[in-house]
Design a protein around this motif. Structure first.
Motif, PDB file in Angstrom:
ATOM      1  N   SER A  87      -9.870  -4.654   5.328  1.00 25.59           N
ATOM      2  CA  SER A  87     -11.214  -4.538   4.747  1.00 25.59           C
ATOM      3  C   SER A  87     -12.280  -4.225   5.792  1.00 25.59           C
ATOM      4  N   GLY A  88     -11.865  -4.060   7.064  1.00 22.32           N
ATOM      5  CA  GLY A  88     -12.814  -3.654   8.099  1.00 22.32           C
ATOM      6  C   GLY A  88     -13.433  -4.776   8.882  1.00 22.32           C
ATOM      7  N   ILE A  89     -12.944  -5.971   8.722  1.00 20.37           N
ATOM      8  CA  ILE A  89     -13.499  -7.110   9.473  1.00 20.37           C
ATOM      9  C   ILE A  89     -12.889  -7.146  10.857  1.00 20.37           C
ATOM     10  N   GLN A 142      -6.563 -14.171  -3.324  1.00 15.22           N
ATOM     11  CA  GLN A 142      -5.941 -12.910  -3.721  1.00 15.22           C
ATOM     12  C   GLN A 142      -6.524 -11.773  -2.884  1.00 15.22           C
ATOM     13  N   ILE A 143      -5.663 -10.800  -2.540  1.00 14.90           N
ATOM     14  CA  ILE A 143      -6.149  -9.628  -1.799  1.00 14.90           C
ATOM     15  C   ILE A 143      -6.078  -8.408  -2.697  1.00 14.90           C
ATOM     16  N   VAL A 144      -6.908  -7.430  -2.416  1.00 14.53           N
ATOM     17  CA  VAL A 144      -6.924  -6.181  -3.174  1.00 14.53           C
ATOM     18  C   VAL A 144      -6.125  -5.162  -2.387  1.00 14.53           C
ATOM     19  N   SER A 145      -4.920  -4.805  -2.857  1.00 15.80           N
ATOM     20  CA  SER A 145      -4.062  -3.855  -2.149  1.00 15.80           C
ATOM     21  C   SER A 145      -3.073  -3.265  -3.137  1.00 15.80           C
ATOM     22  N   ASP A 146      -2.796  -2.013  -2.976  1.00 11.91           N
ATOM     23  CA  ASP A 146      -1.810  -1.344  -3.827  1.00 11.91           C
ATOM     24  C   ASP A 146      -0.452  -1.282  -3.158  1.00 11.91           C
ATOM     25  N   VAL A 147      -0.377  -1.808  -1.939  1.00 13.17           N
ATOM     26  CA  VAL A 147       0.863  -1.700  -1.173  1.00 13.17           C
ATOM     27  C   VAL A 147       1.458  -3.090  -1.018  1.00 13.17           C
ATOM     28  N   GLU A 148       2.695  -3.257  -1.425  1.00 13.37           N
ATOM     29  CA  GLU A 148       3.404  -4.512  -1.240  1.00 13.37           C
ATOM     30  C   GLU A 148       4.553  -4.296  -0.275  1.00 13.37           C
ATOM     31  N   ALA A 149       4.679  -5.256   0.655  1.00 15.80           N
ATOM     32  CA  ALA A 149       5.769  -5.146   1.623  1.00 15.80           C
ATOM     33  C   ALA A 149       7.104  -5.208   0.901  1.00 15.80           C
ATOM     34  N   LYS A 150       8.000  -4.328   1.209  1.00 11.57           N
ATOM     35  CA  LYS A 150       9.305  -4.247   0.559  1.00 11.57           C
ATOM     36  C   LYS A 150      10.397  -4.724   1.502  1.00 11.57           C
ATOM     37  N   SER A 151      11.424  -5.282   0.930  1.00 12.99           N
ATOM     38  CA  SER A 151      12.580  -5.677   1.718  1.00 12.99           C
ATOM     39  C   SER A 151      13.828  -4.974   1.192  1.00 12.99           C
ATOM     40  N   GLU A 152      13.595  -3.801   0.542  1.00 17.75           N
ATOM     41  CA  GLU A 152      14.725  -3.046  -0.006  1.00 17.75           C
ATOM     42  C   GLU A 152      15.456  -2.320   1.108  1.00 17.75           C
TER      43      GLU A 152
END
Length: 893
Positions: free
Chosen positions: A97-99, A753-763
């Motif tokens: 978020s730029g902090i 909660q965070i605003v993000s469209d990317v979730e870390a994957k473990s696939e």
């Protein structure tokens, strides 16, 4: 009117003795005051020292917490700028978020805490060292001397120091280098266990001095009052003696009246007798009188009696005689002091009677007095001693009690009355067994009383019960019998008890701290063992993951075996994540913070829990599948959920019941924030509820404390909820508990909660990896691992030479150093460890890149690899994608 008796010739010198007694009393009171003032001052110094120690322990806890997390990122501000003395990678970072955030290491955090403490409480702290990185941390003269004493195993230095005209209690303890400290201080040459500095605490003495002065004033007033009362008692006793002498003189005059008739009887009587006339002259004295006084008859007869009476009693005696002459006198006996011929003073009791004579006109006229004199010196001395003893008993801080053989109280001093909650009129109606709590009565009846009945003294610890408040008081008691001088059998029971409740509390707290320390050491040992197991398990997983990936690259996409191999690889990767969790528990690895959806972890944990929980426990799910993400470490979230579900199961273990797991989004505002430290905004609320035994209000206050547990022995360590509480707090969240005994418990965890469209994957990643044709030397003492890595690299196109001995690898490199473009070495090997091998290789050829492969290491972290001449780290078990990217990144630099 009759002429009063003259007094100018009487001279009884008792004033020096009265003065001596007054001086002795003054000396006793002064000595008591001086001693109490000394004790008050020592108490203030100990309070200041305890405040300093508590402040130091608080700093050590903050530093240990910070060091255990590898530092803490905080927003950059004027009060918290980046630390110019912290030379580590990623010191300053920027959030999505730029902090702007900067890394605060333990020392930096400690200095910040010192500034806050100094402003809020006036307690000054200073972290320092004889070899400081930051110049402002250099020690002053006092701190320098203290730091030098730590080299001789001194554990603590404290003293009163005047700083700028104000006194401070200065205390300093050493700081021992821990593994987490080497992140910043390894460049200074420190090793784990070295003393690298200390923290000095300066507690201002002025507030404590004010308390000390107030106590001294109170002590002075109390002792002054006591001194005045004592002097008044001495004066009262003197006046009483004068009165007694007068009454005895009157008795002597009465005796003269019947001198002729009873002379022989009186002369040989066992009681001292004498007569005086109205002029105050002795007219008769029997043998007993002269034996008692030491004088001869010629010394007294027809002479004024003034010289034998004490000067302070003379006025009283003359007044008694004059009142008799005036017809208003009394015949009551009195006690006065007289002088023995040797000069010593004796106390006597005098009974007097008037001697009358009828003249020729039939008028009755007073002609003198006759008196009986009884020496009471021993009794008076005993009374004086008893008065002194009464004062000591009255003002004693200890309980002093006298009771009959059946336990009925005869006497109880003021301190005892306060201790037992008894009014003065209640004492003689109370049996001592009433103040003994039930659990102590057997000790009194079976141990204490038999000793006393044998005429011996019993000494030991007891407990009393305050009859008004019900509070229990720990005492150190000395109980002894008062024996009959003839039969030597007990007549009464005496008891002196000292309140040791506070001391017992301190001892119990000390035992609790020792128990916590032992538990902490036990957990540390378990952590070390867990790390070792994880290391071995990584070696087992490495060939499983590696060869499975190689097979997947060889088998066609349409092959039925490919699905099975994918499942094998997924299981191995799950096992790898489990190893990471073990390493996190053992504090051998760092957190991996990333965007995360909790519902995926809940699904995994509930699936695992269903297989372990009994079928009599029903599991209900109220999980919103559309819940947003949080920034967290998956392993730690897994740990939170497992701990809470396990605790819920234990509460229903005996009675069965329902376990409810809920997850939903909530929007918190300033009006409905559950905790004041939270900020408004969107949160994820995780709820774990059970229908178990429930928790009472007092226990709810303690469940998040380390080592607190309500479980049976060997069923819990008391760390589960404490760890959960700590993790939730680091995520800027909170955990709330709602419970009622017999109605179950509900725990709610709020996480931002965070605003993000990317979730870390473990696939499983794509099988397309960067490759090359460089020459690589692979070193690992486990042949199956070196063979697997060699096969992976050759599959990627590289030319690979492998060795299973670090010394063999060094010799091979020394023989042809230009035949290699990269070295990949294991960390833990016999002879030469990986970091030492890398160092030797760099001595031969400084530009050769080295990748260090390790499952875990207390020495090697990402921040320290550069200082050990390592170009990159490769964590075990080795995954082909990570191997390909790491090798390519190092070679392309």
């Amino acid at each position: 009117m009759k002429k009063p008796i003259k007094t100018e010739t009487y001279s009884i010198r008792i004033k020096p003795y009265a003065l001596a007694i007054a001086l002795l009393w003054s000396a006793i009171v002064s000595a008591s005051l001086i001693w109490n003032v000394y004790q008050a001052r020592q108490g203030i110094l100990e309070i200041a020292r305890l405040q300093a120690r508590n402040s130091f322990m608080k700093d050590v806890v903050y530093r240990s917490w910070n060091a255990g997390h590898g530092g803490v990122y905080v927003p950059i501000s004027d009060n918290t700028p980046p630390n110019p003395y912290l030379n580590v990678s990623e010191r300053d970072i920027t959030t999505p978020s730029g902090i702007l955030l900067t890394l605060v290491n333990p020392a930096y955090m400690t200095r910040q805490a010192h500034v806050i403490a100094a402003k809020a409480y006036g307690i000054q702290g200073h972290i320092t060292s004889l070899n400081p990185i930051r110049p402002a941390n250099a020690p002053d003269q006092w701190e320098t001397q203290a730091l030098k004493t730590f080299e001789y195993e001194t554990k603590e230095v404290s003293s009163i120091v005047n700083v700028n005209g104000n006194d401070y209690m200065r205390l300093m303890r050493p700081l021992v280098t821990e593994a987490g400290c080497l992140k910043c201080h390894a460049v200074q040459g420190y090793k784990v266990g070295d003393i690298r500095g200390g923290i000095s605490i300066s507690v201002p003495m002025s507030p404590l001095r004010a308390v000390e002065n107030s106590n001294i004033i109170t002590l002075s007033l109390a002792h002054g009052l006591l001194w005045i009362i004592g002097l008044m008692g001495i004066g009262f006793a003197t006046r009483r003696l004068n009165k007694q002498i007068t009454e005895r003189n009157q008795a002597l005059k009465a005796q003269q009246k019947s001198e002729g008739k009873y002379r022989n009887f009186i002369e040989n009587a066992p009681v001292a007798m004498f007569t005086i006339n109205t002029k105050g002259e002795f007219t008769y004295g029997n043998k007993k009188l002269f034996e008692l006084s030491g004088y001869k008859e010629e010394d007294w007869l027809n002479k004024l009696f003034h010289p034998i009476f004490h000067p302070e009693d003379l006025e009283f005696v003359l007044k008694r005689i004059q009142n008799r002459i005036d017809g208003i006198g009394t015949t009551e006996p009195y006690e006065i002091r007289i002088s023995h011929s040797s000069g010593s003073i004796m106390w006597v009791k005098i009974n007097s009677a008037s001697i009358y004579k009828t003249d020729e006109n039939g008028v009755k006229k007073l002609v003198g007095m006759q008196s009986f004199l009884e020496e009471i010196t021993d009794r008076k001395r005993a009374e004086e001693e008893l008065q002194k003893l009464a004062s000591v008993v009255r003002y004693s801080n200890e309980l002093i009690n006298l009771a009959t053989l059946d336990g009925m109280m005869i006497f109880l001093n003021e301190s005892g009355s306060k201790m037992l909650g008894l009014d003065s009129e209640e004492v003689e109606r109370t049996n001592i067994m009433e103040v003994i709590p039930d659990h102590m009565k057997k000790i009194v009846q079976n141990e204490l009383l038999p000793v006393l009945m044998q005429g011996n003294t019993w000494v030991g610890e007891l407990q009393y019960r305050n009859l008004k408040t019900g509070a229990l008081i720990d005492v150190y008691a000395r109980t002894f019998p008062i024996l009959d001088s003839n039969t030597n059998k007990p007549l009464f029971l005496a008891n002196v008890s000292m309140d040791i409740t506070d001391r017992k509390l301190v001892q119990e707290q000390k035992k609790k701290l020792e128990s916590q320390l032992q538990q902490s050491q036990k957990m540390e040992s378990i952590g070390t063992l867990a790390g070792g197991i994880a290391h071995d398990f990584n070696n087992i997983l490495s060939p499983i993951i590696g060869y499975t990936e190689l097979l997947l690259m060889e088998i066609p996409a349409e092959s039925p075996s490919r699905l099975s191999l994918n499942e094998v690889l997924k299981g191995a990767l799950r096992a790898r994540d489990l190893v990471k969790q073990i390493l996190t528990f053992s504090r051998q690895t760092t957190q991996e913070m990333k965007p995360l959806k909790i519902q995926h972890i809940l699904k995994e944990v509930l699936k695992l829990s269903r297989s372990t929980l009994p079928t009599t426990i029903e599991i209900k799910q109220k999980i919103d599948k559309e819940c947003g993400m949080i920034m967290a470490d998956p392993t730690q979230v897994h740990q939170i959920v497992m701990n809470l579900i396990t605790n819920a199961f234990h509460s229903m273990e005996e009675s069965n019941g329902t376990l409810t797991v809920g997850l939903k989004e909530v929007d918190l505002t300033y009006e409905n924030l559950p905790e004041s430290h939270l900020t408004d905004g969107p949160y994820i609320c995780l709820t774990i509820a059970d229908t178990g035994t429930g928790i009472d209000v007092e226990t709810q206050k303690k469940i998040f404390e380390p080592y607190f547990t309500t479980k049976e022995r060997n069923k819990g360590t008391g760390l589960g909820l404490a760890v959960v509480h700590g993790i939730v707090n680091t995520y800027n969240g909170t955990i709330l508990v709602e419970s009622e005994p017999g109605k179950g418990t509900e725990l709610k965890v709020y996480l931002p909660q965070i605003v993000s469209d990317v979730e870390a994957k473990s696939e499983i990643q794509s099988m397309s990896y960067p490759n090359g044709n460089e020459r690589i030397l692979v070193v690992d003492d486990e042949e199956f691992i070196s063979t697997m890595i060699k096969a992976m690299l050759e599959r990627l196109g590289y030319q690979v030479t492998s060795r299973n001995s670090s010394t063999d690898a060094l010799e091979a490199f020394r023989a042809t150093p230009d035949n290699f473009d990269l070295v990949i070495t294991d960390m833990t090997m016999p002879n030469l460890t990986g970091d030492k091998l890398a160092n030797e290789i760099k001595k031969i050829r400084s530009d050769i890149p080295v990748i260090l492969s390790t499952g875990f290491s207390e020495k090697i972290t990402g921040d320290k690899s550069s200082s050990l001449k390592i170009d990159s780290l490769l964590m075990k078990p080795v995954v082909m994608g990570d191997l390909a990217k790491t090798v390519r990144n190092v070679l392309d630099r």
